[in-house]
Scaffold this active site. Sequence first.
Site, PDB file in Angstrom:
ATOM      1  N   SER A 232      48.446  40.884  48.345  1.00 38.61           N
ATOM      2  CA  SER A 232      49.452  40.054  49.008  1.00 38.61           C
ATOM      3  C   SER A 232      48.830  39.208  50.111  1.00 38.61           C
ATOM      4  O   SER A 232      49.287  38.086  50.367  1.00 38.61           O
ATOM      5  CB  SER A 232      50.589  40.911  49.558  1.00 38.61           C
ATOM      6  OG  SER A 232      50.117  41.858  50.488  1.00 38.61           O
ATOM      7  N   GLU A 233      47.797  39.712  50.774  1.00 36.48           N
ATOM      8  CA  GLU A 233      47.081  38.908  51.771  1.00 36.48           C
ATOM      9  C   GLU A 233      45.602  39.270  51.781  1.00 36.48           C
ATOM     10  O   GLU A 233      45.230  40.440  51.623  1.00 36.48           O
ATOM     11  CB  GLU A 233      47.618  39.145  53.195  1.00 36.48           C
ATOM     12  CG  GLU A 233      49.082  38.863  53.395  1.00 36.48           C
ATOM     13  CD  GLU A 233      49.453  37.403  53.405  1.00 36.48           C
ATOM     14  OE1 GLU A 233      48.530  36.543  53.501  1.00 36.48           O
ATOM     15  OE2 GLU A 233      50.648  37.107  53.329  1.00 36.48           O
TER      16      GLU A 233
END
Length: 264
Positions: free
Chosen positions: A45-46
């Site tokens: 996600s990041e």
Amino acid sequence: MGIRIVQVDAFTQTPFAGNPAAVCVLPEPRPDEWLRDVAREMNLSETAFLTPLADGYGLRWLTPEVEVDLCGHATIASAHVLWEDGHLPEGCQARFHTRSGLLLADRRGDWIELDFPAKGCSDAAPPEGMLKALGVEHVAHVGKNAWDYLVEVDSEETLRKLSPDHSTLRRIPVRGIVVTARSSSKEFDFVSRFFAPGSGIDEDPVTGSAHTALGPYWAPKLGKTEFTAYQASARGGVVKVRLTGDRVILGGQAVTVMTGELLA
């Protein structure tokens, strides 16, 4: 010589829970295209990229699709790596220069505290099709800030059962949609889930930055300024929230689960 990259599970003390982020401490800035390629390769996600500055670190957060303005779990992960890998002494505050200004991180025992700007929501009408795509008919409130919609539903049970139509949500021009409810457990004050298909993430496991809106939202409803919150994704994670003026202090734990070396 390759560049070290570390995968950290944030907002948890248990491996394979919370929200995973990759952290890469660079000796010097790298081209944007390279950052995007690494973020896509990690497919988390990041992915957080740090570069040393005179008074801290430059910090950028990239999903596999876009660069974001604020990310809580990857900042927790970044501070964790700076201390664990010896870039900063154990008791030294981590200072991050970001697209959202200067962010600070401090270690409090087993917890890491982030000092973030509050991002309260104003009342808003839901865009056409959003509630249907979420799978809810009746909601207690809909609000919006600069990044996200915030939707309060009637119960934790409703929240946990949501199975959204992500293809429809992807067309809504916001970073994401925060869905929240009062907790049915005395252990937590409120619960939430975060859907961001438009940012390349159907459901984010634990979203620290969403709590910069959730804290100010729940404060008048619950009559308090300190909360223990739970993000009820499949992985799940605990976020401590404390309001102080126009800032929100977010607390989370972190654990390293993988280290590697980028050779390209």
